[in-house]
Design an enzyme around this catalytic site. Structure first.
Site, PDB file in Angstrom:
ATOM      1  N   SER A 276       0.829  -1.207   0.000  1.00  0.00           N
ATOM      2  CA  SER A 276       0.000   0.000   0.000  1.00  0.00           C
ATOM      3  C   SER A 276       0.864   1.259   0.000  1.00  0.00           C
ATOM      4  O   SER A 276       0.531   2.256  -0.628  1.00  0.00           O
ATOM      5  CB  SER A 276      -0.905   0.002   1.243  1.00  0.00           C
ATOM      6  OG  SER A 276      -1.810  -1.076   1.186  1.00  0.00           O
TER       7      SER A 276
ATOM      8  N   GLU B  54      -4.383  -3.859  -6.808  1.00  0.00           N
ATOM      9  CA  GLU B  54      -4.611  -2.491  -7.318  1.00  0.00           C
ATOM     10  C   GLU B  54      -5.188  -1.572  -6.247  1.00  0.00           C
ATOM     11  O   GLU B  54      -6.015  -0.698  -6.540  1.00  0.00           O
ATOM     12  CB  GLU B  54      -5.457  -2.502  -8.593  1.00  0.00           C
ATOM     13  CG  GLU B  54      -4.658  -3.086  -9.748  1.00  0.00           C
ATOM     14  CD  GLU B  54      -5.367  -3.043 -11.068  1.00  0.00           C
ATOM     15  OE1 GLU B  54      -5.988  -2.016 -11.369  1.00  0.00           O
ATOM     16  OE2 GLU B  54      -5.296  -4.046 -11.793  1.00  0.00           O
TER      17      GLU B  54
HETATM   18  N1  COS Z   1      -3.770  11.114 -10.679  1.00  0.00           N
HETATM   19  C1  COS Z   1      -2.867  12.121 -10.773  1.00  0.00           C
HETATM   20  N2  COS Z   1      -2.087  12.515  -9.733  1.00  0.00           N
HETATM   21  C2  COS Z   1      -2.233  11.857  -8.579  1.00  0.00           C
HETATM   22  C3  COS Z   1      -3.151  10.806  -8.412  1.00  0.00           C
HETATM   23  C4  COS Z   1      -3.933  10.453  -9.517  1.00  0.00           C
HETATM   24  N3  COS Z   1      -4.830   9.473  -9.419  1.00  0.00           N
HETATM   25  N4  COS Z   1      -3.074  10.345  -7.149  1.00  0.00           N
HETATM   26  C5  COS Z   1      -2.146  11.080  -6.526  1.00  0.00           C
HETATM   27  N5  COS Z   1      -1.643  12.004  -7.392  1.00  0.00           N
HETATM   28  C6  COS Z   1      -0.634  13.012  -7.105  1.00  0.00           C
HETATM   29  C7  COS Z   1      -1.145  14.037  -6.118  1.00  0.00           C
HETATM   30  O1  COS Z   1      -1.798  15.094  -6.770  1.00  0.00           O
HETATM   31  C8  COS Z   1       0.124  14.487  -5.457  1.00  0.00           C
HETATM   32  O2  COS Z   1       0.766  15.394  -6.336  1.00  0.00           O
HETATM   33  P1  COS Z   1       1.682  16.655  -5.811  1.00  0.00           P
HETATM   34  O3  COS Z   1       2.848  16.040  -5.131  1.00  0.00           O
HETATM   35  O4  COS Z   1       2.015  17.378  -7.062  1.00  0.00           O
HETATM   36  O5  COS Z   1       0.782  17.412  -4.868  1.00  0.00           O
HETATM   37  C9  COS Z   1       0.951  13.223  -5.410  1.00  0.00           C
HETATM   38  O6  COS Z   1       0.480  12.396  -6.461  1.00  0.00           O
HETATM   39  C10 COS Z   1       0.810  12.481  -4.096  1.00  0.00           C
HETATM   40  O7  COS Z   1      -0.541  12.195  -3.862  1.00  0.00           O
HETATM   41  P2  COS Z   1      -1.089  11.807  -2.433  1.00  0.00           P
HETATM   42  O8  COS Z   1      -0.600  12.850  -1.430  1.00  0.00           O
HETATM   43  O9  COS Z   1      -2.545  11.558  -2.543  1.00  0.00           O
HETATM   44  O10 COS Z   1      -0.314  10.464  -2.156  1.00  0.00           O
HETATM   45  P3  COS Z   1      -0.145   9.701  -0.794  1.00  0.00           P
HETATM   46  O11 COS Z   1       1.296   9.398  -0.744  1.00  0.00           O
HETATM   47  O12 COS Z   1      -0.803  10.405   0.330  1.00  0.00           O
HETATM   48  O13 COS Z   1      -1.030   8.367  -0.933  1.00  0.00           O
HETATM   49  C11 COS Z   1      -1.936   6.352  -1.793  1.00  0.00           C
HETATM   50  C12 COS Z   1      -1.190   7.671  -1.981  1.00  0.00           C
HETATM   51  C13 COS Z   1      -1.926   5.737  -0.430  1.00  0.00           C
HETATM   52  C14 COS Z   1      -3.360   6.596  -2.196  1.00  0.00           C
HETATM   53  C15 COS Z   1      -1.165   5.512  -2.786  1.00  0.00           C
HETATM   54  O14 COS Z   1       0.117   5.240  -2.267  1.00  0.00           O
HETATM   55  C16 COS Z   1      -1.841   4.235  -3.189  1.00  0.00           C
HETATM   56  O15 COS Z   1      -2.733   4.244  -4.027  1.00  0.00           O
HETATM   57  N6  COS Z   1      -1.394   3.111  -2.613  1.00  0.00           N
HETATM   58  C17 COS Z   1      -1.878   1.809  -3.025  1.00  0.00           C
HETATM   59  C18 COS Z   1      -1.009   1.312  -4.119  1.00  0.00           C
HETATM   60  C19 COS Z   1      -1.601   0.182  -4.861  1.00  0.00           C
HETATM   61  O16 COS Z   1      -2.674   0.291  -5.436  1.00  0.00           O
HETATM   62  N7  COS Z   1      -0.847  -0.920  -4.894  1.00  0.00           N
HETATM   63  C20 COS Z   1      -1.244  -2.041  -5.640  1.00  0.00           C
HETATM   64  C21 COS Z   1      -0.256  -2.264  -6.723  1.00  0.00           C
HETATM   65  S1  COS Z   1      -0.915  -2.632  -8.253  1.00  0.00           S
HETATM   66  S2  COS Z   1      -1.445  -4.493  -8.054  1.00  0.00           S
END
Ligand code: COS
Length: 391
Positions: free
Chosen positions: A143, A372
């Protein structure tokens, strides 16, 4: 029983051409024979060939590289992909993931690849000749993507990759691996960078892993794996957003697969309830059983609304749709688990017997609440959207 994928009841979310996509996907799903004794890796190649022959992989790549004309600037249409996964998920989890990986494993190239990279990889993806892989997860970074340790060091005109990726679909069968690695561990997510690694690159080894449902998956180890600089996808540090933008499309399609699996469970449960006689009448006449089916039908329709709303917004709204996408994946995968569990219950002993459709579904659905982005991560995304006033 027929694969349940249709646009009839949700016309508001679709364009005219989507009906034909649903029909074509349902035909492939209807013709597909599930052979649980065959090798998962061989079946995956066979599935990719069947999907290519039916023209379904054309929805994974932009028209300019041989894909279908979907009229979207980034070349893929989330509704088409989601409808296809709904039909394939009804038939077989492995057929569904064979399709999904051609999309997930190529979309970062579609979004960030150079013309040369797109020309090298996308036509093979569409033909089912090059299987795709999306390599983000590590043993200690699931995650929390930003904590990844897999490292890429620039060395002249090469990058040298060291580290490990785990639970990688298509490990050992992929013709291209989109690998996320950090060029600067101290920079957190701003160091994450995407690369394309090819199976015969020196320093890459693959080990299979076993999961609860038939699925080709494994671990990748990189030991001084040197690749040319031209294999970097996009800029250094742009990998995190590239992964998130890719997931905004494919999380919706995971919801689609969950809808198909849930529909199959409802179909199987209804057939069993109408056919199984106890106490002198079909068990459907027992109010508890009828109520299970009514509950499942309602949850399935609610899930369809959320999933196709997300897909529709992703295709038509000019804004981030992560919140709606997360809602669709969260609700559909959790509801599908409940729907399948009820179908197992309706089947009684048969429901836990190896080889019955609902027993297979019970094992197939479980991973969808994890991969995902876990259900817990979807809630994090939804809550972050609320705080930011999105969605
Ligand atoms: N589209 C475009 N930009 C995005 C985005 C998206 N969907 N999601 C995040 N961003 C950008 C944000 O805008 C932010 O940009 P800035 O640094 O310019 O402000 C940056 O990315 C960081 O975003 P955020 O603060 O939301 O990220 P976090 O680190 O707080 O958290 C989570 C992100 C936990 C949501 C993320 O790590 C995640 O999805 N984890 C799960 C991963 C996953 O799905 N693993 C499975 C692997 S595939 S089987």
């Amino acid at each position: 029983m027929k694969p349940g994928s249709s646009v009839d009841d949700l016309g508001v979310f679709f364009e005219g051409w989507h009906a034909e996509v649903a029909t074509r996907a349902a035909a492939v799903a209807g013709d597909w024979a599930v052979d649980l004794d065959a090798d998962d890796r061989a079946r995956t190649h066979e599935a990719a060939q069947a999907l290519a022959a039916a023209g379904l992989l054309a929805y994974c790549v932009p028209q300019r590289f041989g894909g279908a004309a979907v009229g979207r600037p980034d070349g893929v249409d989330a509704r088409a992909l989601t409808l296809i996964r709904e039909a394939l998920g009804w038939a077989d989890g492995l057929l569904d993931t064979a399709f999904a990986m051609q999309g997930l494993g190529s979309h970062p190239i579609t979004l960030a690849g150079s013309e040369a990279q797109k020309a090298r990889y996308l036509p093979g993806v569409m033909a089912g000749a090059r299987l795709g892989a999306f390599c983000l997860t590590e043993p200690e970074a699931g995650s929390d993507v930003a904590s990844m340790r897999c490292r890429a060091r620039r060395d002249g005109d090469r990058y040298v990759i060291d580290g490990e990726k785990a639970w990688i679909s298509n490990a050992g069968v992929a013709g291209q691996y989109v690998v996320f690695a950090t060029v600067d561990p101290a920079a957190g997510r701003r160091g994450i960078t995407a690369f394309v690694v090819e199976p015969d690159d020196p320093g890459l080894t693959v080990e299979p892993m076993e999961v609860i449902a038939p699925h080709p998956i494994g671990r990748l180890r990189f030991a001084g794996c040197a690749i040319p600089v031209e294999r970097r996808l996009g800029a250094e540090g742009a990998g995190f957003k590239l992964a998130m933008r890719t997931l905004d499309v494919f999380r919706t399609t995971v919801g689609g697969a969950a809808l198909g699996m849930a529909r199959r469970a409802l179909d199987e449960g209804l057939a069993r309830a109408l056919g199984r006689v106890q106490f002198g009448e079909p068990i459907f006449e027992q109010q508890q059983i009828a109520a299970y089916l009514a509950e499942s039908a309602t949850e399935l329709d609610a899930a369809r609304l959320l999933v196709f709303r997300a897909a529709h917004l992703r295709d038509t709204a000019d804004r981030r749709v992560s919140t709606e996408v997360a809602m669709g994946k969260l609700f559909a995968t959790e509801a599908a688990q409940r729907i399948i569990d009820r179908a197992v219950q309706i089947h009684g002993g048969l429901g836990v017997t190896r080889g019955s459709a609902v027993e297979r579904l019970y094992r197939e659905i479980r991973a969808l609440r994890i991969y995902e982005g876990t259900s817990e991560i979807q809630r994090v995304v939804i809550a972050a959207g609320l705080k930011a006033g999105r969605g």
